[in-house]
Design a protein around this motif. Sequence first.
Motif, PDB file in Angstrom:
ATOM      1  N   HIS A 160     -16.467 -26.664 -32.997  1.00  0.00           N
ATOM      2  CA  HIS A 160     -15.527 -26.642 -32.482  1.00  0.00           C
ATOM      3  C   HIS A 160     -14.238 -26.475 -33.577  1.00  0.00           C
ATOM      4  O   HIS A 160     -13.106 -25.936 -33.576  1.00  0.00           O
ATOM      5  CB  HIS A 160     -14.951 -28.194 -31.762  1.00  0.00           C
ATOM      6  CG  HIS A 160     -13.764 -28.131 -31.212  1.00  0.00           C
ATOM      7  ND1 HIS A 160     -13.011 -27.469 -30.265  1.00  0.00           N
ATOM      8  CD2 HIS A 160     -12.750 -29.030 -31.418  1.00  0.00           C
ATOM      9  CE1 HIS A 160     -11.706 -27.679 -29.989  1.00  0.00           C
ATOM     10  NE2 HIS A 160     -11.590 -28.638 -30.609  1.00  0.00           N
ATOM     11  N   HIS A 218     -13.506 -23.055 -34.357  1.00  0.00           N
ATOM     12  CA  HIS A 218     -12.922 -22.441 -33.447  1.00  0.00           C
ATOM     13  C   HIS A 218     -11.406 -22.617 -33.838  1.00  0.00           C
ATOM     14  O   HIS A 218     -10.267 -22.073 -33.688  1.00  0.00           O
ATOM     15  CB  HIS A 218     -12.951 -22.892 -31.929  1.00  0.00           C
ATOM     16  CG  HIS A 218     -12.062 -22.878 -31.066  1.00  0.00           C
ATOM     17  ND1 HIS A 218     -11.487 -21.588 -30.400  1.00  0.00           N
ATOM     18  CD2 HIS A 218     -11.054 -23.846 -30.584  1.00  0.00           C
ATOM     19  CE1 HIS A 218     -10.601 -21.814 -29.639  1.00  0.00           C
ATOM     20  NE2 HIS A 218     -10.068 -23.041 -29.507  1.00  0.00           N
ATOM     21  N   LYS A 272     -20.499 -17.081 -36.747  1.00  0.00           N
ATOM     22  CA  LYS A 272     -19.278 -17.527 -36.448  1.00  0.00           C
ATOM     23  C   LYS A 272     -18.744 -17.892 -37.804  1.00  0.00           C
ATOM     24  O   LYS A 272     -17.442 -17.659 -38.102  1.00  0.00           O
ATOM     25  CB  LYS A 272     -19.285 -19.108 -36.138  1.00  0.00           C
ATOM     26  CG  LYS A 272     -19.761 -18.789 -34.353  1.00  0.00           C
ATOM     27  CD  LYS A 272     -19.485 -20.148 -33.586  1.00  0.00           C
ATOM     28  CE  LYS A 272     -19.865 -20.166 -32.190  1.00  0.00           C
ATOM     29  NZ  LYS A 272     -19.697 -21.287 -31.403  1.00  0.00           N
TER      30      LYS A 272
END
Length: 432
Positions: free
Chosen positions: A380, A383, A419
Amino acid sequence: MVRDEQGWTFQDVVDIVAKSTKRSADRRKAWKWENWGVEPDAESQESLAAALGVPLREVHRLGWPGWLPDGGPVRTDFPWTTAGTLDALDDTLEHAMPDRRGFMKLGGQALTLLANQWLTQEPGALAAALAGGKVDDRLLEDLEGGLPRLRRLEAALGGQRARRLLHTELATVTNLLKESSYTEKVGQRLLRLDAELARLAGFASFDAGLDSAAQRYWTTGLRAAHAADDRALGANILKSLSLQCYDHGLTGAALALASAAVEGAGDVTPRTRAMLLLRQARAEAACNNRAACERLLSEAETLMARSATTDDDPAWTGYFDTADFYAQTATCYADLRLPWHAETYFTTALDLMPSSKARDLATYTIQSARTHIALGHADHAVHLLETALELAADAPSQRNTARALAARAELPMAKKHPKVQRLDQLLATLSA
């Protein structure tokens, strides 16, 4: 030019380098550095930085010639009079724009002394200028009416883009103070306008990573606010200096400046006092004083509840809304290493913050990401950082770039993770 300021010849420059590197001292090398754009090698730069008192971390961070100490020292020895304020403004207008140093020239002790002088010195009577044209109410209202636009532009464009415009506006008002005729009341308004323009130019410089330029504007703005007998505006400038010290880990100075701002603000509106108390709370949190921090947060919350019934807040408090209150509170808890508390407040702040505040949204989204890292929510956090970097591209800020890089360094994920690779690409684009 640094060489001229130091009184160095080309031979002096190469002698300094040769002394520590044991290399030949050929003056032509220094001439090429200055006139041909040749970049000195790393060892030569380190030798020059040592002679100029520039930390190596700034040499590496800013690169050649960005680390060179332009602008000379930040002066704080002007008298606390109108004449002293005008001299300080002239000095700032001469030196602030070319000042590229990315670190602070005034340490905590000098800033604390400045705050104490502001607290204890009484403003003198303002003498009207006798030369030039007259400054009437209509001209003054036009100048003051431009402030909201300048505040919006600085927030939207980012500090690096806006600082030249603010510097020009500051020079215009300063010239009116020096060369025009006006009443004492109009003179006070001009000084107040100069103080706010200096505050804005200081924050734009701070946002761009130009800390010594920010100090020039803010210390001069403090004098202008003092000469205008506007204690609240002076307190707001001290609050900015406190934030700068906080960013650089000078927690004791940050607390001293924030405390002086609260003490010296005078009779202010509930919203204004709440804003000042939150800066003091953040300094207390940085000093790991939880009880003092939470006492100040509680007092600020009570004042914020009362502030909805008032409409006489200074215009410069406009950015400080409920969303900012929650964001500042969240930052306190993050500094106290209480991530669960911090994330609750960050979530509320980001939900309330309007899309027009892109730079602030980027700031607190990054801070929220760091909180999620502390909580073990790495996915998270990535993100959130991606979201923040998209916002940061629209509202450039060196401080936000530094925050994002710090958050990236805290991620407990392998560099080859897809990521993380995507995040690194975004960071490379932002830092370019």
